[in-house]
Design an enzyme around this catalytic site. Structure first.
Site, PDB file in Angstrom:
ATOM      1  N   SER A 148       0.846  -1.201   0.000  1.00 15.62           N
ATOM      2  CA  SER A 148       0.000   0.000   0.000  1.00 15.62           C
ATOM      3  C   SER A 148       0.880   1.248   0.000  1.00 15.62           C
ATOM      4  CB  SER A 148      -0.866   0.006   1.251  1.00 15.62           C
ATOM      5  OG  SER A 148      -1.467   1.263   1.430  1.00 15.62           O
ATOM      6  N   TYR A 175      -0.776  -0.598  10.902  1.00 12.77           N
ATOM      7  CA  TYR A 175      -1.106  -1.025   9.528  1.00 12.77           C
ATOM      8  C   TYR A 175      -0.027  -0.533   8.557  1.00 12.77           C
ATOM      9  CZ  TYR A 175      -3.535  -1.307   5.034  1.00 12.77           C
ATOM     10  OH  TYR A 175      -3.865  -1.582   3.715  1.00 12.77           O
TER      11      TYR A 175
HETATM   12  N1  LIG Z   1      -8.905  -1.172   0.159  1.00 14.09           N
HETATM   13  C1  LIG Z   1      -7.879  -0.341  -0.043  1.00 14.09           C
HETATM   14  O1  LIG Z   1      -8.046   0.878  -0.304  1.00 14.09           O
HETATM   15  C2  LIG Z   1      -6.464  -0.850   0.027  1.00 14.09           C
HETATM   16  C3  LIG Z   1      -5.418   0.064  -0.212  1.00 14.09           C
HETATM   17  C4  LIG Z   1      -4.106  -0.392  -0.152  1.00 14.09           C
HETATM   18  C5  LIG Z   1      -3.852  -1.726   0.118  1.00 14.09           C
HETATM   19  N2  LIG Z   1      -4.896  -2.597   0.359  1.00 14.09           N
HETATM   20  C6  LIG Z   1      -4.561  -4.010   0.642  1.00 14.09           C
HETATM   21  O2  LIG Z   1      -5.353  -4.854  -0.178  1.00 14.09           O
HETATM   22  C7  LIG Z   1      -5.435  -6.146   0.430  1.00 14.09           C
HETATM   23  C8  LIG Z   1      -6.877  -6.645   0.336  1.00 14.09           C
HETATM   24  O3  LIG Z   1      -7.686  -5.824   1.165  1.00 14.09           O
HETATM   25  P1  LIG Z   1      -9.155  -5.355   0.771  1.00 14.09           P
HETATM   26  O4  LIG Z   1      -9.125  -3.890   0.615  1.00 14.09           O
HETATM   27  O5  LIG Z   1      -9.708  -6.203  -0.302  1.00 14.09           O
HETATM   28  O6  LIG Z   1      -9.899  -5.616   2.169  1.00 14.09           O
HETATM   29  P2  LIG Z   1     -11.029  -6.666   2.603  1.00 14.09           P
HETATM   30  O7  LIG Z   1     -12.240  -6.511   1.756  1.00 14.09           O
HETATM   31  O8  LIG Z   1     -11.183  -6.474   4.074  1.00 14.09           O
HETATM   32  O9  LIG Z   1     -10.381  -8.078   2.276  1.00 14.09           O
HETATM   33  C9  LIG Z   1      -9.366  -8.590   3.099  1.00 14.09           C
HETATM   34  C10 LIG Z   1      -9.295 -10.090   2.902  1.00 14.09           C
HETATM   35  O10 LIG Z   1      -8.308 -10.611   3.809  1.00 14.09           O
HETATM   36  C11 LIG Z   1      -8.900 -11.657   4.567  1.00 14.09           C
HETATM   37  N3  LIG Z   1      -8.314 -11.774   5.895  1.00 14.09           N
HETATM   38  C12 LIG Z   1      -8.191 -10.828   6.846  1.00 14.09           C
HETATM   39  N4  LIG Z   1      -7.648 -11.347   7.956  1.00 14.09           N
HETATM   40  C13 LIG Z   1      -7.409 -12.648   7.686  1.00 14.09           C
HETATM   41  C14 LIG Z   1      -6.875 -13.715   8.440  1.00 14.09           C
HETATM   42  N5  LIG Z   1      -6.482 -13.565   9.711  1.00 14.09           N
HETATM   43  N6  LIG Z   1      -6.783 -14.922   7.860  1.00 14.09           N
HETATM   44  C15 LIG Z   1      -7.196 -15.117   6.581  1.00 14.09           C
HETATM   45  N7  LIG Z   1      -7.735 -14.159   5.830  1.00 14.09           N
HETATM   46  C16 LIG Z   1      -7.838 -12.937   6.378  1.00 14.09           C
HETATM   47  C17 LIG Z   1     -10.357 -11.273   4.655  1.00 14.09           C
HETATM   48  O11 LIG Z   1     -11.133 -12.399   5.029  1.00 14.09           O
HETATM   49  P3  LIG Z   1     -12.559 -12.285   5.799  1.00 14.09           P
HETATM   50  O12 LIG Z   1     -13.588 -12.194   4.709  1.00 14.09           O
HETATM   51  O13 LIG Z   1     -12.630 -13.529   6.569  1.00 14.09           O
HETATM   52  O14 LIG Z   1     -12.523 -11.049   6.643  1.00 14.09           O
HETATM   53  C18 LIG Z   1     -10.604 -10.795   3.238  1.00 14.09           C
HETATM   54  O15 LIG Z   1     -10.783 -11.880   2.363  1.00 14.09           O
HETATM   55  C19 LIG Z   1      -4.921  -5.981   1.855  1.00 14.09           C
HETATM   56  O16 LIG Z   1      -3.609  -6.498   1.932  1.00 14.09           O
HETATM   57  C20 LIG Z   1      -4.890  -4.465   2.053  1.00 14.09           C
HETATM   58  O17 LIG Z   1      -3.907  -4.070   2.988  1.00 14.09           O
HETATM   59  C21 LIG Z   1      -6.193  -2.188   0.306  1.00 14.09           C
END
Ligand SMILES: NC(=O)c1ccc[n+]([C@@H]2O[C@H](COP(=O)([O-])OP(=O)(O)OC[C@H]3O[C@@H](n4cnc5c(N)ncnc54)[C@H](OP(=O)(O)O)[C@@H]3O)[C@@H](O)[C@H]2O)c1
Length: 292
Positions: A148, A175
Site C-alpha cells: 500500500s 497497519y
Molecule cells: N482497500 C484499499 O483501499 C487498500 C489500499 C491499499 C492496500 N490494500 C490491501 O489490499 C489487500 C486486500 O484488502 P481489501 O481492501 O480487499 O480488504 P477486505 O475486503 O477487508 O479483504 C481482506 C481479505 O483478507 C482476509 N483476511 C483478513 N484477515 C485474515 C486472516 N487472519 N486470515 C485469513 N484471511 C484474512 C479477509 O477475510 P474475511 O472475509 O474472513 O474477513 C478478506 O478476504 C490488503 O492487503 C490491504 O492491505 C487495500
C-alpha cells in the site's frame, strides 16, 4: 466493450491467493480463474469461502477452484497451510499474498503478535518462505504481495518497541508499518531469489471500496473512509494490478519492483528503498517466525 481475456493464458498454472473471500482478493481470484488458472483460495471462514468459490464458478463455469481454510493471524496455522499445500500440489506458479487487516483496538494473538503485524507481514513472510519448494518446482514462478501507499508512514525498528504497548499503540500506524514491511520483504526476497526462476513484486491497488475499514476500526478512520468513498475505485478495478502482476507475460522477468496502475511506480519513502532496512527486517521476521 469488455477487453478480450485469453481463457488459456494461465492454462496448467496453479495460483494460491490469500484473502479470497471478498474485496480485491475475490476479484483477483475470479479474473485469474477466467484466464485458465487453477485457483487455490485461502480463506479463514468456511461459509465466506464457499460463497466466493460458488460465485467464481457461477461467473466462470469452467473454473478450477479449490479452497483451503486458514486463519493467517496464527503462525501455527500458516505452517499447517503450507504443509497441506505441499501434500496437495506438486508446484505453485503464483502466490498472491493479498489478505490483510486494518486493526481496531490493540489485539495480541494467542501467539503474542499484534494482529496486523502478523496477518499482514509475518504470515506473508512465513507462507512465502515455506512455499518456496513448490514455487521452485514450477520452474518460473511469481510472488505478488499487495502492499500500500500507506508504507509512506511506516517504520520498522522504531515501531517494534511499541507495537504491543497499549499506551502507545496506533492501529493506523501499525497497519502502515506492516505495509512498509510488505515492500521491504519483497525487495529482500527478490534479491535473495535473483538468478532463480522466481520473481517477487508488490503493489498498491488504489484506494478501493472494500471491507478493509470495518466496524472495529477507529472512529477517525471510519469517518475519513466514509468521506473518501465517492472517490474510491471498485474492488474489481482495485484487483487489476494484482491480476497484471500474476499473469502478464511482459512482467515475467521483472522482480523487486513496486507497481501502481499496472506500471512500475515510485516508492513514497526512503525507508522503503533502504537495503539495510530490508535485510534487518528479514532478520527480525526470521526470529519472530522461526522460519527463513
Ligand atoms: N482497500 C484499499 O483501499 C487498500 C489500499 C491499499 C492496500 N490494500 C490491501 O489490499 C489487500 C486486500 O484488502 P481489501 O481492501 O480487499 O480488504 P477486505 O475486503 O477487508 O479483504 C481482506 C481479505 O483478507 C482476509 N483476511 C483478513 N484477515 C485474515 C486472516 N487472519 N486470515 C485469513 N484471511 C484474512 C479477509 O477475510 P474475511 O472475509 O474472513 O474477513 C478478506 O478476504 C490488503 O492487503 C490491504 O492491505 C487495500
Amino acid at each position: 466493450m469488455a477487453a478480450f481475456v485469453d481463457p488459456k493464458l494461465l492454462h496448467g498454472k496453479t495460483i494460491l491467493l490469500t484473502g479470497a473471500s471478498g474485496g480485491i482478493g475475490y476479484f483477483t481470484a475470479r479474473e485469474l480463474a477466467r484466464r485458465g488458472a487453477r485457483m487455490v483460495l485461502v480463506c479463514r471462514d468456511a461459509e465466506r469461502a464457499e460463497k466466493a468459490r460458488a460465485n467464481i464458478v457461477h461467473a466462470v463455469p469452467e473454473a478450477l477452484v479449490d479452497v483451503l481454510l486458514c486463519d493467517l493471524s496464527l503462525l501455527a496455522n500458516v505452517r499447517e497451510l503450507a504443509a497441506e499445500v505441499g501434500r496437495r500440489y506438486e508446484k505453485l506458479d503464483v502466490l498472491v499474498n493479498n489478505a490483510g487487516v486494518m486493526p481496531g483496538p490493540l489485539r495480541i494473538t494467542t501467539e503474542g503478535h499484534e494482529l496486523s503485524w502478523v496477518t499482514n507481514h509475518l504470515s506473508v513472510f512465513a507462507l512465502t518462505n515455506l512455499l518456496l519448494p513448490q514455487l521452485d518446482a514450477a520452474g518460473k514462478a511469481r510472488v505478488v504481495t499487495v502492499a500500500s501507499d500507506g508504507h509512506w508512514l511506516g517504520e520498522i525498528e522504531a515501531s517494534q518497541a511499541v507495537r504491543n504497548d497499549p499506551d502507545k499503540y496506533s492501529s493506523f500506524a501499525a497497519y502502515c508499518d506492516s505495509k512498509l514491511a510488505n515492500i521491504l520483504f519483497t525487495n529482500e526476497l527478490a534479491h535473495r531469489l535473483d538468478l532463480t526462476g522466481i520473481t517477487a513484486n508488490c503493489l498498491h491497488p488504489g484506494i478501493v471500496d472494500t471491507g478493509l475499514v470495518n466496524p472495529n476500526s477507529s472512529w477517525l478512520l471510519k469517518t475519513m473512509w466514509g468521506l473518501g468513498k465517492p472517490f474510491m475505485v471498485s474492488p474489481e478495478r482495485g484487483a487489476q494490478t494484482s491480476i497484471f502482476l500474476a499473469s502478464a507475460p511482459e512482467v515475467a522477468h521483472v522482480s523487486g519492483r513496486y507497481f501502481k496502475h499496472s506500471k512500475p511506480a515510485r516508492l513514497l519513502s526512503g525507508n522503503a528503498q533502504n537495503r539495510t532496512e530490508a535485510s534487518r527486517l528479514w532478520q527480525i521476521s526470521a526470529e519472530e517466525t522461526g522460519i527463513g
